[in-house]
Design a protein around this motif. Structure first.
Motif, PDB file in Angstrom:
ATOM      1  N   VAL A 123       0.908  -1.303  -0.059  1.00  0.00           N
ATOM      2  CA  VAL A 123      -0.022  -0.120  -0.025  1.00  0.00           C
ATOM      3  C   VAL A 123       0.778   1.237   0.124  1.00  0.00           C
ATOM      4  O   VAL A 123       0.753   2.190  -0.644  1.00  0.00           O
ATOM      5  CB  VAL A 123      -1.087  -0.096   1.371  1.00  0.00           C
ATOM      6  N   VAL A 124       1.920   1.127   0.897  1.00  0.00           N
ATOM      7  CA  VAL A 124       2.919   2.210   1.003  1.00  0.00           C
ATOM      8  C   VAL A 124       4.378   1.783   0.642  1.00  0.00           C
ATOM      9  O   VAL A 124       4.536   0.426   0.950  1.00  0.00           O
ATOM     10  CB  VAL A 124       2.837   3.124   2.323  1.00  0.00           C
ATOM     11  N   PRO A 125       5.098   2.294   0.139  1.00  0.00           N
ATOM     12  CA  PRO A 125       6.441   2.069  -0.024  1.00  0.00           C
ATOM     13  C   PRO A 125       7.289   1.900   1.329  1.00  0.00           C
ATOM     14  O   PRO A 125       7.107   2.787   2.122  1.00  0.00           O
ATOM     15  CB  PRO A 125       7.084   3.131  -0.846  1.00  0.00           C
ATOM     16  N   LEU A 126       7.954   1.025   1.369  1.00  0.00           N
ATOM     17  CA  LEU A 126       8.744   0.623   2.656  1.00  0.00           C
ATOM     18  C   LEU A 126      10.230   0.496   2.227  1.00  0.00           C
ATOM     19  O   LEU A 126      10.616   0.010   1.119  1.00  0.00           O
ATOM     20  CB  LEU A 126       8.430  -0.873   3.434  1.00  0.00           C
ATOM     21  N   PRO A 127      11.140   0.826   2.965  1.00  0.00           N
ATOM     22  CA  PRO A 127      12.417   0.844   2.891  1.00  0.00           C
ATOM     23  C   PRO A 127      13.164  -0.459   2.768  1.00  0.00           C
ATOM     24  O   PRO A 127      14.229  -0.630   2.377  1.00  0.00           O
ATOM     25  CB  PRO A 127      13.117   1.649   4.222  1.00  0.00           C
ATOM     26  N   ALA A 128      12.247  -1.382   3.458  1.00  0.00           N
ATOM     27  CA  ALA A 128      12.844  -2.925   3.395  1.00  0.00           C
ATOM     28  C   ALA A 128      11.662  -3.982   3.746  1.00  0.00           C
ATOM     29  O   ALA A 128      10.732  -3.204   3.902  1.00  0.00           O
ATOM     30  CB  ALA A 128      13.837  -3.004   4.680  1.00  0.00           C
ATOM     31  N   PRO A 129      11.744  -5.220   3.471  1.00  0.00           N
ATOM     32  CA  PRO A 129      10.689  -5.967   4.235  1.00  0.00           C
ATOM     33  C   PRO A 129      10.262  -5.613   5.370  1.00  0.00           C
ATOM     34  O   PRO A 129      11.066  -5.108   6.302  1.00  0.00           O
ATOM     35  CB  PRO A 129      11.318  -7.367   3.723  1.00  0.00           C
ATOM     36  N   PRO A 130       9.090  -5.993   5.668  1.00  0.00           N
ATOM     37  CA  PRO A 130       8.596  -5.465   7.066  1.00  0.00           C
ATOM     38  C   PRO A 130       9.412  -6.078   8.254  1.00  0.00           C
ATOM     39  O   PRO A 130       9.775  -5.202   9.368  1.00  0.00           O
ATOM     40  CB  PRO A 130       7.147  -6.234   7.134  1.00  0.00           C
ATOM     41  N   SER A 131       9.974  -7.358   8.215  1.00  0.00           N
ATOM     42  CA  SER A 131      10.710  -7.795   9.323  1.00  0.00           C
ATOM     43  C   SER A 131      11.954  -7.023   9.416  1.00  0.00           C
ATOM     44  O   SER A 131      12.638  -6.654  10.570  1.00  0.00           O
ATOM     45  CB  SER A 131      11.006  -9.170   9.146  1.00  0.00           C
ATOM     46  N   SER A 132      12.704  -6.598   8.370  1.00  0.00           N
ATOM     47  CA  SER A 132      13.799  -5.870   8.314  1.00  0.00           C
ATOM     48  C   SER A 132      13.753  -4.387   8.708  1.00  0.00           C
ATOM     49  O   SER A 132      14.485  -3.886   9.401  1.00  0.00           O
ATOM     50  CB  SER A 132      14.752  -6.049   6.968  1.00  0.00           C
ATOM     51  N   ALA A 133      12.685  -3.815   8.237  1.00  0.00           N
ATOM     52  CA  ALA A 133      12.296  -2.455   8.633  1.00  0.00           C
ATOM     53  C   ALA A 133      12.018  -2.171   9.997  1.00  0.00           C
ATOM     54  O   ALA A 133      12.365  -1.245  10.562  1.00  0.00           O
ATOM     55  CB  ALA A 133      11.239  -2.101   7.554  1.00  0.00           C
ATOM     56  N   GLY A 134      11.195  -3.247  10.486  1.00  0.00           N
ATOM     57  CA  GLY A 134      10.791  -2.970  11.940  1.00  0.00           C
ATOM     58  C   GLY A 134      12.012  -3.049  12.867  1.00  0.00           C
ATOM     59  O   GLY A 134      12.242  -2.461  13.764  1.00  0.00           O
ATOM     60  N   ASN A 135      12.847  -4.062  12.681  1.00  0.00           N
ATOM     61  CA  ASN A 135      14.228  -4.387  13.301  1.00  0.00           C
ATOM     62  C   ASN A 135      15.136  -3.092  13.267  1.00  0.00           C
ATOM     63  O   ASN A 135      15.743  -2.573  14.177  1.00  0.00           O
ATOM     64  CB  ASN A 135      14.824  -5.631  13.064  1.00  0.00           C
TER      65      ASN A 135
END
Length: 263
Positions: A123-135
């Motif tokens: 839906v929105v661009p993320l800087p990395a996959p969710p697990s990587s971005a969250g950590n």
């Protein structure tokens, strides 16, 4: 500038935070408020980073003498909670309160961020996959110490009905009613805002726009009896433009004016 102390009055200091710079591994740091009521020190939010912790300590020494303390967490986001164990270092009887509905994200912020990113994938661009971005996000906010030995939840206290001018809220009061914690629950599930009745300051979350400018906006409906009197860019409100709000006026049903402190 991170850790700059902005004097609201001789018993109240705003400790300025900073913007997020993801590319530079720079966490955003929320503004904090340090206030003294009689012999009670009140700290609203504790930011994050060791540099901000040092600024908080300096602020506690500038507001006058105190022999007890209350630390109030407005919500569980990382930029507000990183130095909350400072309560254990104050050397006086201390209480620390947090919203019960934000406990999960405070205990396990990485999972909270991963879940949040997973919901918006595609839906929105993320800087990395969710697990990587969250950590990655959590790694920027270090050291992270959201709890103290004295930590309790607001909800362990009896809920009160609080009146400010013609506006009515529910929440909790401290320092013989001079500090009011008002439930708003809009920015986070447990989000609260803090009103210092003797200084006429309403401490809010600061929302920054994509252009880097700042707006002050409470995450509950702004009561008609509370109108901002401060100005300035990036939340740098000047005390000279503020109107003091006597407690007697706040207790009345008529219009009052208060100063907004960006959180």
């Amino acid at each position: 500038m991170l850790g700059e102390l902005l004097e609201i009055d001789d018993r109240t200091l705003l400790v300025l935070g900073q913007e997020l710079d993801f590319a530079a591994d720079q966490p955003d740091v929320a503004n904090a408020l340090v206030h003294r009521v009689g012999d009670t020190l009140v700290v609203v939010d504790t930011g994050v980073t060791t540099a901000f912790r040092a600024a908080l300590k300096a602020a506690t020494r500038r507001v006058g003498d105190w022999s007890r303390a209350v630390v109030l967490t407005t919500h569980g986001h990382l930029d507000h909670i990183g130095n909350s164990d400072l309560a254990d270092e104050l050397g006086v009887p201390v209480e620390h309160y947090v919203p019960v509905r934000d406990l999960d994200q405070m205990r396990d912020p990485a999972s909270s961020w991963v879940n949040s990113f997973s919901r918006v994938t595609g839906v929105v661009p993320l800087p990395a996959p969710p697990s990587s971005a969250g950590n990655k996000i959590v790694s920027m906010f270090q050291p992270l110490r959201p709890f103290a030995a004295a930590t309790r939840t607001y909800e362990q206290l009896p809920l009160q009905r609080i009146r400010i001018g013609s506006a009515r809220f529910t929440g909790w009061s401290f320092a013989d009613g001079a500090v009011r914690v008002l439930r708003s629950q809009g920015h986070c599930a447990g989000h609260v805002i803090v009103h210092l009745s003797d200084s006429g300051v309403l401490h809010l979350r600061l929302r920054r726009t994509s252009t880097g400018s700042s707006t002050r906006q409470p995450h509950s409906r702004r009561p008609r009896s509370l109108s901002p009197t401060t100005g300035g860019r990036s939340g740098r409100a000047t005390s000279s433009s503020a109107t003091r709000t006597p407690s007697s006026r706040l207790a009345s049903a008529g219009p009052t004016r208060t100063r907004y402190s960006p959180g």
